[in-house]
Design a protein around this motif. Structure first.
Motif, PDB file in Angstrom:
ATOM      1  N   ASP A 199      24.942  11.071  73.511  1.00  0.00           N
ATOM      2  CA  ASP A 199      26.110  11.824  73.043  1.00  0.00           C
ATOM      3  C   ASP A 199      25.670  13.052  72.261  1.00  0.00           C
ATOM      4  N   LEU A 200      24.717  12.871  71.347  1.00  0.00           N
ATOM      5  CA  LEU A 200      24.238  13.981  70.529  1.00  0.00           C
ATOM      6  C   LEU A 200      23.616  15.071  71.388  1.00  0.00           C
ATOM      7  N   GLN A 201      22.872  14.677  72.421  1.00  0.00           N
ATOM      8  CA  GLN A 201      22.316  15.662  73.342  1.00  0.00           C
ATOM      9  C   GLN A 201      23.426  16.442  74.026  1.00  0.00           C
ATOM     10  N   GLY A 202      24.485  15.748  74.427  1.00  0.00           N
ATOM     11  CA  GLY A 202      25.626  16.399  75.071  1.00  0.00           C
ATOM     12  C   GLY A 202      26.324  17.381  74.148  1.00  0.00           C
ATOM     13  N   TYR A 203      26.342  17.075  72.860  1.00  0.00           N
ATOM     14  CA  TYR A 203      26.932  17.970  71.868  1.00  0.00           C
ATOM     15  C   TYR A 203      25.940  19.031  71.396  1.00  0.00           C
ATOM     16  N   GLU A 204      24.741  18.998  71.946  1.00  0.00           N
ATOM     17  CA  GLU A 204      23.668  19.948  71.637  1.00  0.00           C
ATOM     18  C   GLU A 204      23.343  19.994  70.149  1.00  0.00           C
ATOM     19  N   THR A 205      23.190  18.794  69.554  1.00  0.00           N
ATOM     20  CA  THR A 205      22.815  18.689  68.152  1.00  0.00           C
ATOM     21  C   THR A 205      21.963  17.444  67.930  1.00  0.00           C
ATOM     22  N   ASN A 206      21.164  17.468  66.886  1.00  0.00           N
ATOM     23  CA  ASN A 206      20.404  16.292  66.475  1.00  0.00           C
ATOM     24  C   ASN A 206      20.999  15.685  65.212  1.00  0.00           C
ATOM     25  N   GLU A 207      22.020  16.343  64.653  1.00  0.00           N
ATOM     26  CA  GLU A 207      22.624  15.899  63.406  1.00  0.00           C
ATOM     27  C   GLU A 207      23.820  14.998  63.691  1.00  0.00           C
ATOM     28  N   VAL A 208      23.761  13.771  63.186  1.00  0.00           N
ATOM     29  CA  VAL A 208      24.826  12.808  63.451  1.00  0.00           C
ATOM     30  C   VAL A 208      26.163  13.284  62.874  1.00  0.00           C
ATOM     31  N   GLU A 209      26.152  13.974  61.731  1.00  0.00           N
ATOM     32  CA  GLU A 209      27.396  14.470  61.141  1.00  0.00           C
ATOM     33  C   GLU A 209      28.080  15.470  62.066  1.00  0.00           C
ATOM     34  N   GLU A 210      27.309  16.323  62.724  1.00  0.00           N
ATOM     35  CA  GLU A 210      27.865  17.265  63.699  1.00  0.00           C
ATOM     36  C   GLU A 210      28.412  16.514  64.904  1.00  0.00           C
ATOM     37  N   GLY A 211      27.696  15.487  65.354  1.00  0.00           N
ATOM     38  CA  GLY A 211      28.154  14.670  66.474  1.00  0.00           C
ATOM     39  C   GLY A 211      29.481  13.993  66.180  1.00  0.00           C
ATOM     40  N   ILE A 212      29.660  13.539  64.942  1.00  0.00           N
ATOM     41  CA  ILE A 212      30.925  12.911  64.533  1.00  0.00           C
ATOM     42  C   ILE A 212      32.061  13.925  64.641  1.00  0.00           C
ATOM     43  N   LYS A 213      31.828  15.139  64.162  1.00  0.00           N
ATOM     44  CA  LYS A 213      32.855  16.191  64.252  1.00  0.00           C
ATOM     45  C   LYS A 213      33.277  16.395  65.698  1.00  0.00           C
ATOM     46  N   TYR A 214      32.313  16.544  66.586  1.00  0.00           N
ATOM     47  CA  TYR A 214      32.625  16.780  67.992  1.00  0.00           C
ATOM     48  C   TYR A 214      33.323  15.571  68.610  1.00  0.00           C
ATOM     49  N   ALA A 215      32.869  14.373  68.295  1.00  0.00           N
ATOM     50  CA  ALA A 215      33.464  13.160  68.853  1.00  0.00           C
ATOM     51  C   ALA A 215      34.933  13.024  68.455  1.00  0.00           C
ATOM     52  N   LEU A 216      35.282  13.503  67.252  1.00  0.00           N
ATOM     53  CA  LEU A 216      36.654  13.411  66.769  1.00  0.00           C
ATOM     54  C   LEU A 216      37.493  14.639  67.118  1.00  0.00           C
ATOM     55  N   GLY A 217      36.910  15.588  67.844  1.00  0.00           N
ATOM     56  CA  GLY A 217      37.670  16.731  68.336  1.00  0.00           C
ATOM     57  C   GLY A 217      37.638  17.964  67.463  1.00  0.00           C
ATOM     58  N   PHE A 218      36.720  18.012  66.506  1.00  0.00           N
ATOM     59  CA  PHE A 218      36.578  19.200  65.665  1.00  0.00           C
ATOM     60  C   PHE A 218      35.489  20.083  66.271  1.00  0.00           C
ATOM     61  N   PHE A 219      35.891  21.018  67.150  1.00  0.00           N
ATOM     62  CA  PHE A 219      34.920  21.805  67.899  1.00  0.00           C
ATOM     63  C   PHE A 219      34.631  23.171  67.322  1.00  0.00           C
ATOM     64  N   GLY A 220      35.454  23.676  66.457  1.00  0.00           N
ATOM     65  CA  GLY A 220      35.231  25.012  65.947  1.00  0.00           C
ATOM     66  C   GLY A 220      35.652  25.120  64.500  1.00  0.00           C
ATOM     67  N   HIS A 221      35.239  26.193  63.885  1.00  0.00           N
ATOM     68  CA  HIS A 221      35.614  26.471  62.500  1.00  0.00           C
ATOM     69  C   HIS A 221      36.768  27.448  62.488  1.00  0.00           C
TER      70      HIS A 221
END
Length: 80
Positions: A55-77
């Motif tokens: 999942d993290l690779q798909g979100y192009e991040t190694n940070e779990v906190e960023e992965g959580i944001k993307y998983a919950l639908g927070f894609f942009g600032h």
């Protein structure tokens, strides 16, 4: 007790915000315990989210906190 049949819905309510309670590393990735506040006014307390390394690779991040944001639908600032 009988098993419940899954119900299909077109859409649900949006996540307003969330609090990370605990992050635990697993063999497949991370298990995250969250409290989630929904736009409907309801909240989900002690919700478990599993994020895999894939999942993290798909979100192009190694940070779990960023992965959580993307998983919950927070894609942009949103700038204000």
């Amino acid at each position: 007790m009988s098993e419940l049949e899954p119900v299909e819905y077109e859409t649900g309510t949006a996540v307003r915000d969330y609090d990370i309670i605990e992050i635990t590393q697993t063999a497949m990735g991370y298990e995250v315990l969250l409290d989630i506040n929904l736009d409907s006014g309801y909240s989900l307390t002690g919700t478990k989210l599993e994020i895999t390394h894939e999942d993290l690779q798909g979100y192009e991040t190694n940070e779990v906190e960023e992965g959580i944001k993307y998983a919950l639908g927070f894609f942009g600032h949103i700038s204000q």
